[in-house]
Scaffold this motif. Structure first.
Motif, PDB file in Angstrom:
ATOM      1  N   PRO A  54       0.812  -1.227   0.000  1.00 35.05           N
ATOM      2  CA  PRO A  54       0.000   0.000   0.000  1.00 35.05           C
ATOM      3  C   PRO A  54       0.841   1.272   0.000  1.00 35.05           C
ATOM      4  O   PRO A  54       0.451   2.265  -0.630  1.00 35.05           O
ATOM      5  CB  PRO A  54      -0.830  -0.134   1.284  1.00 35.05           C
ATOM      6  CG  PRO A  54      -0.931  -1.600   1.512  1.00 35.05           C
ATOM      7  CD  PRO A  54       0.397  -2.165   1.053  1.00 35.05           C
ATOM      8  N   SER A  55       1.964   1.263   0.688  1.00 39.78           N
ATOM      9  CA  SER A  55       2.801   2.467   0.718  1.00 39.78           C
ATOM     10  C   SER A  55       3.414   2.741  -0.667  1.00 39.78           C
ATOM     11  O   SER A  55       3.521   3.914  -1.083  1.00 39.78           O
ATOM     12  CB  SER A  55       3.913   2.308   1.746  1.00 39.78           C
ATOM     13  OG  SER A  55       4.724   1.179   1.461  1.00 39.78           O
ATOM     14  N   GLU A  56       3.818   1.687  -1.386  1.00 40.44           N
ATOM     15  CA  GLU A  56       4.349   1.871  -2.741  1.00 40.44           C
ATOM     16  C   GLU A  56       3.280   2.420  -3.677  1.00 40.44           C
ATOM     17  O   GLU A  56       3.560   3.300  -4.521  1.00 40.44           O
ATOM     18  CB  GLU A  56       4.892   0.544  -3.273  1.00 40.44           C
ATOM     19  CG  GLU A  56       6.152   0.056  -2.581  1.00 40.44           C
ATOM     20  CD  GLU A  56       6.602  -1.301  -3.112  1.00 40.44           C
ATOM     21  OE1 GLU A  56       5.873  -1.862  -3.973  1.00 40.44           O
ATOM     22  OE2 GLU A  56       7.638  -1.799  -2.664  1.00 40.44           O
ATOM     23  N   LEU A  57       2.065   1.920  -3.544  1.00 45.78           N
ATOM     24  CA  LEU A  57       0.973   2.426  -4.375  1.00 45.78           C
ATOM     25  C   LEU A  57       0.699   3.893  -4.065  1.00 45.78           C
ATOM     26  O   LEU A  57       0.459   4.696  -4.985  1.00 45.78           O
ATOM     27  CB  LEU A  57      -0.282   1.585  -4.153  1.00 45.78           C
ATOM     28  CG  LEU A  57      -1.523   2.003  -4.929  1.00 45.78           C
ATOM     29  CD1 LEU A  57      -1.303   1.852  -6.431  1.00 45.78           C
ATOM     30  CD2 LEU A  57      -2.738   1.198  -4.490  1.00 45.78           C
ATOM     31  N   GLU A  58       0.764   4.282  -2.787  1.00 45.76           N
ATOM     32  CA  GLU A  58       0.515   5.673  -2.412  1.00 45.76           C
ATOM     33  C   GLU A  58       1.586   6.583  -2.995  1.00 45.76           C
ATOM     34  O   GLU A  58       1.277   7.693  -3.480  1.00 45.76           O
ATOM     35  CB  GLU A  58       0.482   5.791  -0.885  1.00 45.76           C
ATOM     36  CG  GLU A  58       0.108   7.164  -0.394  1.00 45.76           C
ATOM     37  CD  GLU A  58      -0.061   7.210   1.122  1.00 45.76           C
ATOM     38  OE1 GLU A  58      -0.273   8.323   1.655  1.00 45.76           O
ATOM     39  OE2 GLU A  58       0.010   6.141   1.781  1.00 45.76           O
ATOM     40  N   ASP A  59       2.859   6.140  -2.963  1.00 45.50           N
ATOM     41  CA  ASP A  59       3.934   6.957  -3.542  1.00 45.50           C
ATOM     42  C   ASP A  59       3.759   7.109  -5.048  1.00 45.50           C
ATOM     43  O   ASP A  59       4.005   8.197  -5.612  1.00 45.50           O
ATOM     44  CB  ASP A  59       5.292   6.310  -3.238  1.00 45.50           C
ATOM     45  CG  ASP A  59       5.615   6.324  -1.749  1.00 45.50           C
ATOM     46  OD1 ASP A  59       5.060   7.193  -1.040  1.00 45.50           O
ATOM     47  OD2 ASP A  59       6.403   5.468  -1.295  1.00 45.50           O
ATOM     48  N   THR A  60       3.321   6.045  -5.706  1.00 43.82           N
ATOM     49  CA  THR A  60       3.122   6.105  -7.154  1.00 43.82           C
ATOM     50  C   THR A  60       2.010   7.084  -7.523  1.00 43.82           C
ATOM     51  O   THR A  60       2.155   7.923  -8.438  1.00 43.82           O
ATOM     52  CB  THR A  60       2.791   4.705  -7.700  1.00 43.82           C
ATOM     53  OG1 THR A  60       3.860   3.803  -7.401  1.00 43.82           O
ATOM     54  CG2 THR A  60       2.566   4.742  -9.200  1.00 43.82           C
ATOM     55  N   LEU A  61       0.918   7.017  -6.808  1.00 40.31           N
ATOM     56  CA  LEU A  61      -0.211   7.925  -7.086  1.00 40.31           C
ATOM     57  C   LEU A  61       0.166   9.371  -6.763  1.00 40.31           C
ATOM     58  O   LEU A  61      -0.238  10.300  -7.482  1.00 40.31           O
ATOM     59  CB  LEU A  61      -1.442   7.505  -6.276  1.00 40.31           C
ATOM     60  CG  LEU A  61      -2.076   6.169  -6.664  1.00 40.31           C
ATOM     61  CD1 LEU A  61      -3.195   5.813  -5.683  1.00 40.31           C
ATOM     62  CD2 LEU A  61      -2.630   6.223  -8.082  1.00 40.31           C
ATOM     63  N   ASP A  62       0.934   9.564  -5.708  1.00 42.10           N
ATOM     64  CA  ASP A  62       1.341  10.911  -5.326  1.00 42.10           C
ATOM     65  C   ASP A  62       2.243  11.528  -6.388  1.00 42.10           C
ATOM     66  O   ASP A  62       2.210  12.744  -6.621  1.00 42.10           O
ATOM     67  CB  ASP A  62       2.063  10.857  -3.984  1.00 42.10           C
ATOM     68  CG  ASP A  62       2.234  12.244  -3.373  1.00 42.10           C
ATOM     69  OD1 ASP A  62       1.534  13.167  -3.838  1.00 42.10           O
ATOM     70  OD2 ASP A  62       3.045  12.409  -2.442  1.00 42.10           O
ATOM     71  N   ALA A  63       3.035  10.688  -7.036  1.00 46.44           N
ATOM     72  CA  ALA A  63       3.955  11.204  -8.052  1.00 46.44           C
ATOM     73  C   ALA A  63       3.253  11.490  -9.372  1.00 46.44           C
ATOM     74  O   ALA A  63       3.632  12.436 -10.093  1.00 46.44           O
ATOM     75  CB  ALA A  63       5.095  10.202  -8.273  1.00 46.44           C
ATOM     76  N   PHE A  93      -7.026   7.879 -13.552  1.00 42.60           N
ATOM     77  CA  PHE A  93      -6.625   7.115 -12.374  1.00 42.60           C
ATOM     78  C   PHE A  93      -6.067   5.742 -12.763  1.00 42.60           C
ATOM     79  O   PHE A  93      -5.062   5.269 -12.203  1.00 42.60           O
ATOM     80  CB  PHE A  93      -7.834   6.949 -11.442  1.00 42.60           C
ATOM     81  CG  PHE A  93      -7.535   6.198 -10.180  1.00 42.60           C
ATOM     82  CD1 PHE A  93      -6.900   6.814  -9.119  1.00 42.60           C
ATOM     83  CD2 PHE A  93      -7.880   4.854 -10.071  1.00 42.60           C
ATOM     84  CE1 PHE A  93      -6.613   6.104  -7.962  1.00 42.60           C
ATOM     85  CE2 PHE A  93      -7.598   4.145  -8.911  1.00 42.60           C
ATOM     86  CZ  PHE A  93      -6.968   4.776  -7.846  1.00 42.60           C
ATOM     87  N   THR A  94      -6.691   5.094 -13.757  1.00 44.38           N
ATOM     88  CA  THR A  94      -6.230   3.762 -14.188  1.00 44.38           C
ATOM     89  C   THR A  94      -4.823   3.845 -14.776  1.00 44.38           C
ATOM     90  O   THR A  94      -3.969   2.981 -14.529  1.00 44.38           O
ATOM     91  CB  THR A  94      -7.210   3.179 -15.210  1.00 44.38           C
ATOM     92  OG1 THR A  94      -8.512   3.125 -14.649  1.00 44.38           O
ATOM     93  CG2 THR A  94      -6.789   1.781 -15.633  1.00 44.38           C
ATOM     94  N   SER A  95      -4.567   4.868 -15.550  1.00 44.82           N
ATOM     95  CA  SER A  95      -3.222   5.026 -16.116  1.00 44.82           C
ATOM     96  C   SER A  95      -2.188   5.361 -15.046  1.00 44.82           C
ATOM     97  O   SER A  95      -1.008   5.018 -15.169  1.00 44.82           O
ATOM     98  CB  SER A  95      -3.228   6.108 -17.198  1.00 44.82           C
ATOM     99  OG  SER A  95      -3.572   7.357 -16.638  1.00 44.82           O
ATOM    100  N   ALA A  96      -2.641   6.032 -13.951  1.00 39.43           N
ATOM    101  CA  ALA A  96      -1.701   6.419 -12.894  1.00 39.43           C
ATOM    102  C   ALA A  96      -1.229   5.219 -12.092  1.00 39.43           C
ATOM    103  O   ALA A  96      -0.067   5.193 -11.632  1.00 39.43           O
ATOM    104  CB  ALA A  96      -2.350   7.439 -11.976  1.00 39.43           C
ATOM    105  N   ILE A  97      -2.082   4.233 -11.883  1.00 39.91           N
ATOM    106  CA  ILE A  97      -1.658   3.072 -11.084  1.00 39.91           C
ATOM    107  C   ILE A  97      -0.679   2.189 -11.856  1.00 39.91           C
ATOM    108  O   ILE A  97       0.018   1.347 -11.257  1.00 39.91           O
ATOM    109  CB  ILE A  97      -2.864   2.261 -10.594  1.00 39.91           C
ATOM    110  CG1 ILE A  97      -3.688   1.730 -11.774  1.00 39.91           C
ATOM    111  CG2 ILE A  97      -3.719   3.096  -9.660  1.00 39.91           C
ATOM    112  CD1 ILE A  97      -4.866   0.866 -11.342  1.00 39.91           C
ATOM    113  N   ASN A  98      -0.626   2.345 -13.203  1.00 42.48           N
ATOM    114  CA  ASN A  98       0.429   1.734 -14.024  1.00 42.48           C
ATOM    115  C   ASN A  98       0.522   0.218 -13.827  1.00 42.48           C
ATOM    116  O   ASN A  98       1.607  -0.343 -13.664  1.00 42.48           O
ATOM    117  CB  ASN A  98       1.767   2.402 -13.729  1.00 42.48           C
ATOM    118  CG  ASN A  98       2.813   2.112 -14.779  1.00 42.48           C
ATOM    119  OD1 ASN A  98       2.496   1.656 -15.902  1.00 42.48           O
ATOM    120  ND2 ASN A  98       4.076   2.343 -14.445  1.00 42.48           N
ATOM    121  N   GLY A  99      -0.634  -0.446 -13.784  1.00 41.55           N
ATOM    122  CA  GLY A  99      -0.648  -1.892 -13.719  1.00 41.55           C
ATOM    123  C   GLY A  99      -0.256  -2.478 -12.375  1.00 41.55           C
ATOM    124  O   GLY A  99      -0.044  -3.698 -12.278  1.00 41.55           O
TER     125      GLY A  99
END
Length: 377
Positions: A54-63, A93-99
Motif C-alpha cells: 500500500p505504501s508503494e501504491l501511495e507513492d506512485t499515485l502521489d507522483a 486514475f487507471t493510467s496512474a496506477i500503471n498496472g
C-alpha cells in the motif's frame, strides 16, 4: 463516594461543561477531518497485483496525480481503498496506477452531492434535538429537568467530536449515524436518572440516585465493552471494515463523555433543583403555620376576653346577692322591733316607723335596679 459527590454537586456540574468547551476549542484549532462522502472527491477500491505494498501504491499515485491528501487504507487480502481529495476521472486514475493494481470499483462525488449530504446531516441533528426536547418536556412537564437532559446530550456530542478531532476519525455519514445513536444513549441514561429522582418518592434522594447510578453505569459499561470489542475486531481481523471501526470508536468516546455529563452534570443540576423546590415548600409551610398561629392567638385572646366578662358578671351578681342578704337581715330586725313596739312610747314608734319606711324604700329601689340590669343584659 456518592455522598461526597452529592455534597459537592454544584462543583461537579462544571466538569462536563469545561470538557465540552475544550472540545470546541480543539475543533477550532485542530479541525475536523471529513470523509469523501461529505467533502467530495474520488474513492476507489483496488486489488493489489504482485508484491506491491500500500505504501508503494501511495507513492506512485502521489507522483503521477496532481492532487493532495491521498489516503490509502489496507483492507487485507491485498485489497486497498484509495481516497482522493480532487475529482479525477477513471481513465486518468487507471493510467496512474500503471498496472500495479486492479480497479474493483471507482466513485466520484461532486461538490453538489457533498453539500446536499451535509445539509441532510444538519437537518437530522436539528430534528433529533427538537423531538428529544419536546418528548422530554411532555414526560416531565418541568423546564429545568428538560433543559438538563438536552444540555447533557449536547455535551456528549461535543466531547465525541473533540475525540474525533484528536484521533483523526473522519466525519462521514457513518460517523454521523454514530452521533445520532449517541443522542439515544444519552437520553436513555438521563431519563432514567430524572425519573428515579423526580417521579419516585420512596427513600431519600441519595438512595434513589445510587440505585439509578448502578443501573445506568451497568448499561453504559456494557455498551462501551461491546463497542470496544467491535473496534478491536475490525482493526485486527477486518481492516477493510473502516465504517464499523469508525462507528465503534465514536460511540466509545461519546459513552465515556455520557458517563461524565449524566452522573456529574445532570445529577448535580437535579440535586440543586430538588433542594430549591424543597426550600420553596418549606417557606410556604412556614408562612402557613405562622398565619394559623396568629389566628389561634386571636381566638385565644377572644376567649380570654369573654371569660373575663363572665367573671366580672359573676362577681357583680355575687356582690348583689350579698347586699340583698344584708338588706333582708336588716328588715328582719325591723320586724322584730315592730313586735316589741307595744312597750315603746308613741313618739318613739313614729320615729321608728319613719326609719323603717326609709330602709324599705332603699331596699325596693335596689331590687328594681337589679331587675332592670338583668333585663338589659
Amino acid at each position: 463516594m456518592l455522598e461526597k459527590m452529592m455534597e459537592n454537586h454544584k462543583i461537579l456540574i462544571a466538569i462536563p461543561i469545561i470538557l465540552a468547551l475544550l472540545s470546541l476549542v480543539l475543533i477550532g484549532f485542530n479541525g475536523l477531518e471529513q470523509g469523501v462522502d461529505l467533502k467530495g472527491g474520488s474513492q476507489a477500491e483496488l486489488q493489489l497485483l504482485g508484491s506491491v505494498t500500500p505504501s508503494e501504491l501511495e507513492d506512485t499515485l502521489d507522483a503521477k496525480l496532481n492532487t493532495n491528501n491521498i489516503k490509502v487504507t489496507n483492507n487485507g487480502n491485498n485489497k486497498v481503498t484509495v481516497e482522493l481529495e480532487n475529482n479525477i476521472n477513471s481513465s486518468t486514475f487507471t493510467s496512474a496506477i500503471n498496472g500495479k493494481a486492479k480497479v474493483i470499483s471507482y466513485n466520484e462525488i461532486g461538490p453538489i452531492l457533498s453539500e446536499e449530504a451535509m445539509g441532510q446531516i444538519y437537518i437530522a441533528m436539528i430534528f433529533a434535538f427538537l423531538f428529544m426536547a419536546i418528548t422530554v418536556f411532555i414526560v416531565f412537564r418541568e423546564p429545568v429537568p428538560s433543559v438538563a437532559i438536552i444540555l447533557a446530550a449536547l455535551c456528549d456530542i461535543l466531547i465525541a467530536l473533540g475525540g474525533m478531532s484528536i484521533f483523526k476519525i473522519p466525519l462521514s455519514i457513518a460517523s454521523v449515524g454514530a452521533l445520532l445513536m449517541l443522542i439515544g444513549y444519552s437520553v436513555d441514561t438521563d431519563i432514567l436518572l430524572t425519573t428515579r429522582l423526580l417521579k419516585r418518592r420512596e427513600g431519600t434522594v441519595e438512595g434513589r440516585a445510587k440505585n439509578a447510578m448502578y443501573t445506568g453505569l451497568t448499561m453504559s459499561f456494557a455498551a462501551i465493552a461491546a463497542m470496544g470489542i467491535l473496534y478491536v475486531v475490525t482493526k485486527i481481523l477486518m481492516p477493510e471494515a473502516t465504517t464499523l471501526s469508525n462507528i465503534s470508536a465514536v460511540l466509545v468516546i461519546g459513552l465515556i463523555g455520557d458517563i461524565l455529563s449524566t452522573w456529574l452534570m445532570n445529577l448535580g443540576i437535579l440535586k440543586t433543583y430538588i433542594d430549591w423546590r424543597q426550600s420553596k415548600k418549606q417557606e410556604k409551610y412556614n408562612v402557613g403555620s405562622s398565619s394559623s398561629k396568629s389566628k389561634s392567638s386571636k381566638s385565644d385572646e377572644g376567649k380570654s376576653k369573654l371569660s373575663f366578662k363572665d367573671k366580672l358578671k359573676r362577681k357583680t351578681e355575687v356582690e348583689d346577692d350579698e347586699v340583698m342578704t344584708k338588706i333582708q337581715e336588716e328588715l328582719d330586725k325591723i320586724d322584730n322591733m315592730d313586735e316589741s313596739s307595744d312597750n315603746i312610747p308613741k313618739s318613739e314608734k313614729s320615729s321608728n316607723k319613719k326609719s323603717n319606711k326609709k330602709q324599705k324604700n332603699k331596699g325596693n329601689k335596689r331590687k328594681a335596679k337589679k331587675q332592670k340590669g338583668k333585663g338589659g343584659k
